[in-house]
Every structure is written in C-alpha cells, then in structure tokens.
Design a protein around this motif. Structure first.
Motif, mmCIF file in Angstrom:
data_model
loop_
_atom_site.group_PDB
_atom_site.id
_atom_site.type_symbol
_atom_site.label_atom_id
_atom_site.label_comp_id
_atom_site.label_asym_id
_atom_site.label_seq_id
_atom_site.Cartn_x
_atom_site.Cartn_y
_atom_site.Cartn_z
ATOM 1 N N MET A 146 0.738 -1.215 0.087
ATOM 2 C CA MET A 146 -0.097 -0.215 -0.032
ATOM 3 C C MET A 146 0.760 1.305 0.035
ATOM 4 S SD MET A 146 -3.077 -0.938 -0.605
ATOM 5 C CE MET A 146 -3.577 0.771 -0.421
ATOM 6 N N ASN A 205 -9.250 3.498 0.300
ATOM 7 C CA ASN A 205 -8.670 1.994 0.846
ATOM 8 C C ASN A 205 -9.203 1.785 2.244
ATOM 9 O OD1 ASN A 205 -6.882 -0.545 1.057
ATOM 10 N ND2 ASN A 205 -5.829 1.058 2.849
ATOM 11 N N HIS A 240 -5.598 6.660 -0.213
ATOM 12 C CA HIS A 240 -5.690 6.356 1.230
ATOM 13 C C HIS A 240 -7.036 5.993 1.813
ATOM 14 C CE1 HIS A 240 -4.622 6.489 5.662
ATOM 15 N NE2 HIS A 240 -3.996 5.507 5.222
#
Length: 53
Positions: free
Chosen positions: A17, A41, A38
């Motif tokens: 990530m 996610n 982000h």
C-alpha cells in the motif's frame, strides 16, 4: 520503509500500500491523490467490517 522494520504480521500488505501511495504521488505530483487513494482504501475496509457484523 517503516513497514520493513515494524508491523511483523502485516508487513507485506503495508509495504504494498505504501508503494501504491508513492506511485500515485509520483505519477500525478499531487499529494491529494495519494490521500484520496488512502481514504478509499480505508473506506473499503470500514464498509467490509460493517457488512460482516
């Protein structure tokens, strides 16, 4: 780099990530894009947790 020395159990996923966030920034030159990646996610994870209850 942080994930290489910490988070023993989730090291690979955190590293991947981090690379995705870095690539998003590198390709666009805008930090906002990495922040949005982000956010999405985290949103996917939160929605999955809510649905699994």
């Amino acid at each position: 780099m942080l994930s290489l020395f910490h988070y023993q159990y989730r090291k690979n996923s955190i590293l991947i990530m981090g690379l995705v966030f870095a690539l998003a920034y590198y390709k666009t030159g805008r930090l906002e894009v990495s922040i949005m990646v982000h956010f999405f996610n985290n949103a996917i994870g939160a929605i999955a947790m809510i649905l699994m209850q």
